[in-house]
Write an enzyme that holds these catalytic residues in place. Structure first.
Site, PDB file in Angstrom:
ATOM      1  CG  ASP A   8      -0.350   0.109   2.606  1.00 46.30           C
ATOM      2  OD1 ASP A   8       0.910   0.442   2.567  1.00 46.30           O
ATOM      3  OD2 ASP A   8      -1.198   0.386   3.650  1.00 46.30           O
ATOM      4  CG  HIS A   9      -0.911   4.993   1.504  1.00 45.27           C
ATOM      5  ND1 HIS A   9      -1.614   4.014   1.603  1.00 45.27           N
ATOM      6  CD2 HIS A   9      -0.550   5.313   2.809  1.00 45.27           C
ATOM      7  CE1 HIS A   9      -2.286   4.078   2.768  1.00 45.27           C
ATOM      8  NE2 HIS A   9      -1.681   5.009   3.496  1.00 45.27           N
ATOM      9  CB  CYS A  65       0.709  -2.359   4.742  1.00 43.60           C
ATOM     10  SG  CYS A  65       0.341  -3.413   6.015  1.00 43.60           S
ATOM     11  CB  THR A  67       1.877  -2.899  11.051  1.00 44.83           C
ATOM     12  OG1 THR A  67       0.693  -3.362  10.225  1.00 44.83           O
ATOM     13  CG2 THR A  67       1.806  -1.513  11.815  1.00 44.83           C
ATOM     14  CG  HIS A  98       8.107 -25.397  11.732  1.00 46.35           C
ATOM     15  ND1 HIS A  98       8.240 -25.499  12.800  1.00 46.35           N
ATOM     16  CD2 HIS A  98       9.386 -26.118  10.958  1.00 46.35           C
ATOM     17  CE1 HIS A  98       9.115 -26.111  13.285  1.00 46.35           C
ATOM     18  NE2 HIS A  98      10.176 -26.607  12.095  1.00 46.35           N
ATOM     19  NE  ARG A 132       6.997 -31.943  14.424  1.00 45.94           N
ATOM     20  CZ  ARG A 132       8.371 -32.022  14.142  1.00 45.94           C
ATOM     21  NH1 ARG A 132       8.908 -32.806  13.389  1.00 45.94           N
ATOM     22  NH2 ARG A 132       9.085 -30.790  14.635  1.00 45.94           N
ATOM     23  CG  HIS A 133       6.539 -28.974  10.303  1.00 49.61           C
ATOM     24  ND1 HIS A 133       6.220 -28.613  11.521  1.00 49.61           N
ATOM     25  CD2 HIS A 133       7.750 -29.459  10.576  1.00 49.61           C
ATOM     26  CE1 HIS A 133       7.135 -28.622  12.134  1.00 49.61           C
ATOM     27  NE2 HIS A 133       8.260 -29.246  11.554  1.00 49.61           N
TER      28      HIS A 133
HETATM   29  C1  RB5 Z   1      -1.732   2.897   6.413  1.00 45.97           C
HETATM   30  O1  RB5 Z   1      -1.815   4.023   7.215  1.00 45.97           O
HETATM   31  C2  RB5 Z   1      -1.839   1.502   7.579  1.00 45.97           C
HETATM   32  O2  RB5 Z   1      -2.630   1.447   8.359  1.00 45.97           O
HETATM   33  C3  RB5 Z   1      -1.503   0.255   6.773  1.00 45.97           C
HETATM   34  O3  RB5 Z   1      -0.375   0.427   5.967  1.00 45.97           O
HETATM   35  C4  RB5 Z   1      -1.364  -0.937   7.582  1.00 45.97           C
HETATM   36  O4  RB5 Z   1      -0.221  -0.659   8.335  1.00 45.97           O
HETATM   37  C5  RB5 Z   1      -2.374  -1.556   8.041  1.00 45.97           C
HETATM   38  O5  RB5 Z   1      -2.270  -2.728   8.930  1.00 45.97           O
END
Ligand code: RB5
Length: 149
Positions: A8-9, A65, A67, A98, A132-133
């Site tokens: 994403d951005h 993204c 996070t 795994h 097993r995995h």
């Molecule tokens: C965008 O601001 C942010 O929410 C997105 O990139 C991400 O971290 C969402 O999980």
């Protein structure tokens, strides 16, 4: 290896770095966007990458993204996708060994570029252990179908 990549951005700035790093190691990387850092919704790009990976046997995906959380949650809604949110070389290696993960996810706001390189190396160098995995991974699709016993 063949990779599809999307962000994403909030993951956009890291995308070209990842492409250059993998191409320089002779991997193939197909860029599914976005083409600028204009605000977009991560589920749209998670879906593009996840659909490409399930349609192209043996391929892998990279999703970034802010996070890594939202984009990994969205990708895992696609049947056949095992998207792993990774933070270091250990998690990137274990998700292959795994979990037979076919998409690696991370957060541009979370990991530095050195860590990204080490995660990509670990992901590329580690093979699924099976055994097993394999039995556990088979049950993942059952979870998606609401069939967990
Ligand atoms: C965008 O601001 C942010 O929410 C997105 O990139 C991400 O971290 C969402 O999980």
């Amino acid at each position: 290896m063949k990779f599809y990549i999307a962000t994403d951005h909030a993951g956009f700035a890291l995308k070209q770095f990842v492409i250059d790093y993998l191409e320089q190691k002779a991997h193939e990387v197909i860029d599914l966007g976005p083409t600028s850092d204009e605000r977009v919704d991560y589920p749209d790009f998670a879906k593009k990458c996840a659909n490409a990976v399930v349609s192209d046997n043996g391929s892998f995906g990279i999703l970034i993204c802010g996070t890594g959380i939202g984009i990994s949650i969205a990708a895992n809604k696609v049947s056949g996708i095992r998207a792993a949110l990774c933070h270091d070389a250990y998690t990137a290696s274990m998700c292959r060994a795994h979990n037979d993960s076919n998409i690696i996810c991370f957060g541009e706001r979370v990991v530095g570029r050195g860590v990204v390189e080490s995660m990509l190396d670990a992901f590329c160098e580690t093979k699924f252990e099976g055994g097993r995995h394999g039995e556990r991974v088979s049950k993942i699709e059952g979870c998606q179908m609401g069939r967990v016993e």
